[in-house]
Scaffold this motif. Structure first.
Motif, PDB file in Angstrom:
ATOM      1  N   THR A   1       0.823  -1.216   0.000  1.00 17.15           N
ATOM      2  CA  THR A   1       0.000   0.000   0.000  1.00 17.15           C
ATOM      3  C   THR A   1       0.859   1.269   0.000  1.00 17.15           C
ATOM      4  OG1 THR A   1      -0.222  -0.222   2.413  1.00 17.15           O
ATOM      5  CG2 THR A   1      -2.065  -1.022   1.062  1.00 17.15           C
ATOM      6  N   THR A   2       2.178   1.152   0.144  1.00 21.72           N
ATOM      7  CA  THR A   2       3.000   2.369   0.170  1.00 21.72           C
ATOM      8  C   THR A   2       2.962   3.103  -1.167  1.00 21.72           C
ATOM      9  OG1 THR A   2       5.037   1.157  -0.338  1.00 21.72           O
ATOM     10  CG2 THR A   2       4.561   1.552   1.997  1.00 21.72           C
ATOM     11  N   LYS A   3       2.851   2.371  -2.273  1.00 22.63           N
ATOM     12  CA  LYS A   3       2.761   3.034  -3.588  1.00 22.63           C
ATOM     13  C   LYS A   3       1.473   3.858  -3.687  1.00 22.63           C
ATOM     14  CE  LYS A   3       5.395  -0.581  -5.863  1.00 22.63           C
ATOM     15  NZ  LYS A   3       5.278  -1.985  -5.543  1.00 22.63           N
ATOM     16  N   ILE A   4       0.412   3.330  -3.120  1.00 23.82           N
ATOM     17  CA  ILE A   4      -0.871   4.035  -3.121  1.00 23.82           C
ATOM     18  C   ILE A   4      -0.765   5.300  -2.254  1.00 23.82           C
ATOM     19  CG2 ILE A   4      -3.307   3.864  -2.459  1.00 23.82           C
ATOM     20  CD1 ILE A   4      -3.064   0.811  -3.094  1.00 23.82           C
ATOM     21  N   ILE A   5      -0.145   5.151  -1.096  1.00 19.80           N
ATOM     22  CA  ILE A   5       0.027   6.293  -0.190  1.00 19.80           C
ATOM     23  C   ILE A   5       0.871   7.376  -0.859  1.00 19.80           C
ATOM     24  CG2 ILE A   5       1.111   7.022   1.979  1.00 19.80           C
ATOM     25  CD1 ILE A   5       0.321   4.184   3.054  1.00 19.80           C
ATOM     26  N   GLN A   6       1.971   6.980  -1.479  1.00 22.86           N
ATOM     27  CA  GLN A   6       2.855   7.958  -2.112  1.00 22.86           C
ATOM     28  C   GLN A   6       2.151   8.692  -3.254  1.00 22.86           C
ATOM     29  OE1 GLN A   6       5.967   5.122  -2.682  1.00 22.86           O
ATOM     30  NE2 GLN A   6       7.058   5.787  -0.847  1.00 22.86           N
ATOM     31  N   GLN A   7       1.362   7.954  -4.047  1.00 22.88           N
ATOM     32  CA  GLN A   7       0.616   8.582  -5.134  1.00 22.88           C
ATOM     33  C   GLN A   7      -0.412   9.558  -4.567  1.00 22.88           C
ATOM     34  OE1 GLN A   7       1.338   8.381  -8.366  1.00 22.88           O
ATOM     35  NE2 GLN A   7      -0.307   9.823  -8.868  1.00 22.88           N
ATOM     36  N   ALA A   8      -1.080   9.158  -3.506  1.00 19.60           N
ATOM     37  CA  ALA A   8      -2.068  10.041  -2.876  1.00 19.60           C
ATOM     38  C   ALA A   8      -1.401  11.326  -2.394  1.00 19.60           C
ATOM     39  CB  ALA A   8      -2.749   9.318  -1.717  1.00 19.60           C
ATOM     40  N   TRP A   9      -0.264  11.193  -1.738  1.00 16.24           N
ATOM     41  CA  TRP A   9       0.449  12.383  -1.258  1.00 16.24           C
ATOM     42  C   TRP A   9       0.871  13.273  -2.426  1.00 16.24           C
ATOM     43  CZ3 TRP A   9       3.928   9.438   2.769  1.00 16.24           C
ATOM     44  CH2 TRP A   9       3.201   9.233   3.942  1.00 16.24           C
TER      45      TRP A   9
ATOM     46  N   ALA B   1     -12.054  -2.887  17.591  1.00 20.17           N
ATOM     47  CA  ALA B   1     -12.497  -1.751  16.784  1.00 20.17           C
ATOM     48  C   ALA B   1     -11.262  -1.052  16.209  1.00 20.17           C
ATOM     49  CB  ALA B   1     -13.312  -0.793  17.643  1.00 20.17           C
ATOM     50  N   MET B   2     -11.491  -0.099  15.311  1.00 19.33           N
ATOM     51  CA  MET B   2     -10.409   0.662  14.697  1.00 19.33           C
ATOM     52  C   MET B   2     -10.747   2.142  14.721  1.00 19.33           C
ATOM     53  SD  MET B   2      -9.472  -1.584  11.290  1.00 19.33           S
ATOM     54  CE  MET B   2     -10.986  -1.174  10.448  1.00 19.33           C
ATOM     55  N   GLN B   3      -9.713   2.955  14.855  1.00 17.37           N
ATOM     56  CA  GLN B   3      -9.819   4.407  14.689  1.00 17.37           C
ATOM     57  C   GLN B   3      -8.808   4.785  13.617  1.00 17.37           C
ATOM     58  OE1 GLN B   3     -11.632   7.267  15.996  1.00 17.37           O
ATOM     59  NE2 GLN B   3     -10.489   8.073  14.272  1.00 17.37           N
ATOM     60  N   PHE B   4      -9.270   5.463  12.580  1.00 15.51           N
ATOM     61  CA  PHE B   4      -8.360   5.906  11.529  1.00 15.51           C
ATOM     62  C   PHE B   4      -7.757   7.253  11.898  1.00 15.51           C
ATOM     63  CE2 PHE B   4     -10.426   2.575   9.296  1.00 15.51           C
ATOM     64  CZ  PHE B   4      -9.590   2.221   8.251  1.00 15.51           C
ATOM     65  N   TYR B   5      -6.493   7.444  11.492  1.00 15.39           N
ATOM     66  CA  TYR B   5      -5.778   8.701  11.715  1.00 15.39           C
ATOM     67  C   TYR B   5      -5.119   9.124  10.413  1.00 15.39           C
ATOM     68  CZ  TYR B   5      -6.127   7.961  16.762  1.00 15.39           C
ATOM     69  OH  TYR B   5      -6.587   7.781  18.042  1.00 15.39           O
ATOM     70  N   TYR B   6      -5.141  10.435  10.144  1.00 17.52           N
ATOM     71  CA  TYR B   6      -4.450  10.965   8.973  1.00 17.52           C
ATOM     72  C   TYR B   6      -2.944  10.912   9.216  1.00 17.52           C
ATOM     73  CZ  TYR B   6      -8.880  12.753   7.271  1.00 17.52           C
ATOM     74  OH  TYR B   6     -10.169  12.866   6.819  1.00 17.52           O
ATOM     75  N   ILE B   7      -2.217  10.494   8.191  1.00 17.94           N
ATOM     76  CA  ILE B   7      -0.753  10.527   8.285  1.00 17.94           C
ATOM     77  C   ILE B   7      -0.208  11.366   7.130  1.00 17.94           C
ATOM     78  CG2 ILE B   7      -0.523   8.327   9.525  1.00 17.94           C
ATOM     79  CD1 ILE B   7       0.424   7.117   6.768  1.00 17.94           C
ATOM     80  N   GLU B   8       0.865  12.065   7.407  1.00 17.12           N
ATOM     81  CA  GLU B   8       1.542  12.882   6.391  1.00 17.12           C
ATOM     82  C   GLU B   8       2.982  12.422   6.211  1.00 17.12           C
ATOM     83  OE1 GLU B   8       0.955  16.726   8.069  1.00 17.12           O
ATOM     84  OE2 GLU B   8      -1.169  16.763   7.518  1.00 17.12           O
ATOM     85  N   SER B   9       3.384  11.432   7.021  1.00 15.85           N
ATOM     86  CA  SER B   9       4.751  10.935   6.983  1.00 15.85           C
ATOM     87  C   SER B   9       4.777   9.542   7.603  1.00 15.85           C
ATOM     88  CB  SER B   9       5.650  11.874   7.796  1.00 15.85           C
ATOM     89  OG  SER B   9       6.789  11.219   8.251  1.00 15.85           O
ATOM     90  N   TYR B  10       5.692   8.707   7.132  1.00 13.68           N
ATOM     91  CA  TYR B  10       5.842   7.368   7.714  1.00 13.68           C
ATOM     92  C   TYR B  10       6.391   7.457   9.136  1.00 13.68           C
ATOM     93  CZ  TYR B  10       5.045   5.723   2.961  1.00 13.68           C
ATOM     94  OH  TYR B  10       4.500   5.484   1.731  1.00 13.68           O
ATOM     95  N   ASN B  11       6.951   8.617   9.519  1.00 12.56           N
ATOM     96  CA  ASN B  11       7.446   8.807  10.887  1.00 12.56           C
ATOM     97  C   ASN B  11       6.309   8.836  11.905  1.00 12.56           C
ATOM     98  OD1 ASN B  11      10.018   9.024   9.860  1.00 12.56           O
ATOM     99  ND2 ASN B  11       9.959  11.255   9.763  1.00 12.56           N
TER     100      ASN B  11
END
Length: 185
Positions: free
Chosen positions: A58-66, A82-92
């Motif tokens: 999924t990293t290729k998808i993430i990079q394209q999205a960014w 359960a799950m909670q989604f969080y926005y990420i702007e960096s792999y850090n």
């Protein structure tokens, strides 16, 4: 062994035994179809899971999205499966979480509400022609899908597709299934 468990083991074996060349080819085809689709183009906020090594990367998808300035959010497991989604702007902003899957570090990320996520890419091991899937058996995504009302999509190699799967009352299908041959629906 129960039928779903047999199918789960078969799907897992299929992914783990795939050659690196075949895996890269299928990932390339999946990305090509995904990025050309109106589902992708129309979504500004995309939810997906950080893949394990044997899953579709999924990293290729993430990079394209960014690159396209789309917002990406990934899930963190919380109480009661359960799950909670969080926005990420960096792999850090990720660390090892449950099941060796990279998860967001909650205090370094902004939470994403289920209503904000316009396209949710749902993982799985085996899929059928109606959009039902068999995952790892924890029920995390089925619980999330029960309260998620935007578009859902799964990515699969054609060898992961069955005509039909055993379906339990709590199982929910995805809206779209994309294979290396293109969209099945």
């Amino acid at each position: 062994m129960e039928e779903k468990e047999k199918l789960r083991q078969e799907g897992l074996r299929l992914l783990k035994e795939m050659t690196e060349t075949d895996k890269l080819y299928i990932e390339h085809r999946l990305a090509e179809h995904l990025f050309a689709s109106s589902l992708w183009k129309d979504a500004n906020s995309i939810g997906l899971t950080m893949a394990l090594p044997h899953e579709w990367d999924t990293t290729k998808i993430i990079q394209q999205a960014w690159l396209e300035q789309k917002r990406i959010c990934v899930p963190r497991t919380i109480a009661n499966r359960a799950m909670q989604f969080y926005y990420i702007e960096s792999y850090n902003q990720l660390s090892d979480g449950a099941f060796r899957i990279k998860e967001p570090i909650a205090d370094r990320c902004e939470p994403a509400s289920k209503d904000e996520i316009e396209l949710l890419i749902v993982p799985g091991l085996v899929f059928d022609m109606s959009g039902y899937r068999i995952g790892y058996g924890g029920g995390y995504y089925d619980r999330y899908l029960s309260v998620f009302h935007n578009k859902t999509l799964s990515l699969a190699g054609r060898q992961q597709i069955k005509q039909s799967l055993p379906v339990d009352p709590l199982d929910l299908p995805v809206d779209h299934l994309l294979t290396d041959d293109g969209f099945l629906f």
